[in-house]
Design an enzyme around this catalytic site. Structure first.
Site, mmCIF file in Angstrom:
data_model
loop_
_atom_site.group_PDB
_atom_site.id
_atom_site.type_symbol
_atom_site.label_atom_id
_atom_site.label_comp_id
_atom_site.label_asym_id
_atom_site.label_seq_id
_atom_site.Cartn_x
_atom_site.Cartn_y
_atom_site.Cartn_z
ATOM 1 N N GLY A 47 0.608 -1.134 0.121
ATOM 2 C CA GLY A 47 -0.041 -0.017 -0.032
ATOM 3 C C GLY A 47 0.805 1.255 -0.037
ATOM 4 O O GLY A 47 1.962 1.133 0.414
ATOM 5 N N GLN A 52 2.852 9.943 1.209
ATOM 6 C CA GLN A 52 4.230 9.259 1.179
ATOM 7 C C GLN A 52 5.169 9.775 -0.133
ATOM 8 O O GLN A 52 6.369 9.529 -0.166
ATOM 9 C CB GLN A 52 4.257 8.000 1.239
ATOM 10 C CG GLN A 52 3.729 7.304 2.567
ATOM 11 C CD GLN A 52 3.561 5.861 2.356
ATOM 12 O OE1 GLN A 52 2.554 5.252 2.031
ATOM 13 N NE2 GLN A 52 4.543 4.957 2.929
ATOM 14 N N CYS A 94 6.159 -0.432 6.586
ATOM 15 C CA CYS A 94 5.793 0.773 6.048
ATOM 16 C C CYS A 94 6.698 1.316 5.083
ATOM 17 O O CYS A 94 8.148 1.089 5.610
ATOM 18 C CB CYS A 94 5.436 2.091 7.098
ATOM 19 S SG CYS A 94 4.973 3.432 6.272
ATOM 20 N N LEU A 95 6.660 1.620 3.932
ATOM 21 C CA LEU A 95 7.662 2.039 2.918
ATOM 22 C C LEU A 95 8.510 3.258 3.389
ATOM 23 O O LEU A 95 9.573 3.663 2.902
ATOM 24 C CB LEU A 95 7.028 2.155 1.269
ATOM 25 C CG LEU A 95 6.507 1.063 0.780
ATOM 26 C CD1 LEU A 95 5.962 1.242 -0.641
ATOM 27 C CD2 LEU A 95 7.557 -0.056 0.546
ATOM 28 N N HIS A 136 -3.874 1.716 8.063
ATOM 29 C CA HIS A 136 -2.621 2.122 8.075
ATOM 30 C C HIS A 136 -2.562 3.317 7.230
ATOM 31 O O HIS A 136 -1.809 4.377 7.342
ATOM 32 C CB HIS A 136 -1.670 0.907 7.698
ATOM 33 C CG HIS A 136 -0.412 1.459 7.425
ATOM 34 N ND1 HIS A 136 0.820 0.898 8.372
ATOM 35 C CD2 HIS A 136 0.495 2.314 6.672
ATOM 36 C CE1 HIS A 136 2.043 1.190 7.858
ATOM 37 N NE2 HIS A 136 1.690 1.991 6.802
ATOM 38 N N GLU A 137 -3.027 2.979 5.928
ATOM 39 C CA GLU A 137 -2.842 4.181 4.795
ATOM 40 C C GLU A 137 -3.641 5.471 5.350
ATOM 41 O O GLU A 137 -3.220 6.516 4.809
ATOM 42 C CB GLU A 137 -3.214 3.598 3.431
ATOM 43 C CG GLU A 137 -2.505 2.352 2.997
ATOM 44 C CD GLU A 137 -0.975 2.542 2.974
ATOM 45 O OE1 GLU A 137 -0.689 3.624 2.835
ATOM 46 O OE2 GLU A 137 -0.325 1.531 3.129
ATOM 47 N N HIS A 140 -1.699 7.736 7.539
ATOM 48 C CA HIS A 140 -0.729 8.707 6.495
ATOM 49 C C HIS A 140 -1.541 9.986 6.022
ATOM 50 O O HIS A 140 -0.829 11.080 6.205
ATOM 51 C CB HIS A 140 -0.312 7.971 5.256
ATOM 52 C CG HIS A 140 0.566 6.897 5.593
ATOM 53 N ND1 HIS A 140 2.007 7.192 6.111
ATOM 54 C CD2 HIS A 140 1.063 5.458 5.404
ATOM 55 C CE1 HIS A 140 2.889 6.320 6.127
ATOM 56 N NE2 HIS A 140 2.328 5.218 5.603
HETATM 57 NI NI NI Z 1 2.992 2.968 5.713
#
Ligand code: NI
Length: 167
Positions: A47, A52, A94-95, A136-137, A140
């Site tokens: 995701g 991000q 998480c990226l 989670h997203e 962000h």
């Molecule tokens: Ni993330």
């Protein structure tokens, strides 16, 4: 052609911005979504939120399939926690926090509302991984990160490691 975008790494302050609602469903939105999918696939993530990649609009891309052939786009997503939910622990990555996985507790039953790339409204009660991933997203988009759920001590350790590695 979709292009790879630069992913912001914690503790970059731009990850703390709150994203604005999408109101224009045009070609540029579509091309950003495609670039985000490309970026997510290259980084081998499941995701990615627009925040991000330093674009502060309420847009999320995701692919939870093992074959990596089920791209999904969520625009202006919101969720309600359902009354009959339980708390569910999941080891999240998480990226924007590369190299760290943390066990995070979240409610396991939500009602999710979103728009697709054309602006059509959808509502669903997701199950399994999508429930965790979408929360989670959406975090962000609100400037929140999974490290906000862990102890300050752990968070500081992650911060200094990533600062050393990525700046
Ligand atoms: Ni993330």
């Amino acid at each position: 052609m979709a292009k790879k975008l630069k992913i912001l790494i914690f503790p970059d302050p731009r990850l703390r911005k709150v994203a604005k609602k999408v109101t224009k469903f045009d070609k540029s939105l579509e091309s950003l979504a495609n670039d985000m999918l490309e970026t997510m696939y290259i980084a081998n993530g499941i995701g990615l939120a627009a925040t991000q990649v330093d674009r502060h609009i309420r847009l999320i891309v995701m692919d939870l399939s093992e074959e990596r052939d089920d791209p999904r786009i969520f625009i202006n997503p919101t969720f309600k926690i359902l009354k009959n939910h339980k708390l569910f622990e999941f080891e999240e990555g998480c990226l924007s926090i590369p190299g760290f996985n943390e066990t995070i507790t979240r409610p396991d039953k939500i009602e999710l509302t979103w728009q697709d790339i054309k602006g059509n409204q959808h509502i669903d009660k997701p199950e399994g991984l999508l429930t965790v991933c979408i929360q989670h997203e959406i975090d962000h988009l609100d400037g929140k990160l999974m490290v906000d759920y862990i102890s300050a001590l752990k968070r500081d350790r992650i911060r200094s490691k990533l600062l050393k590695e990525y700046t």
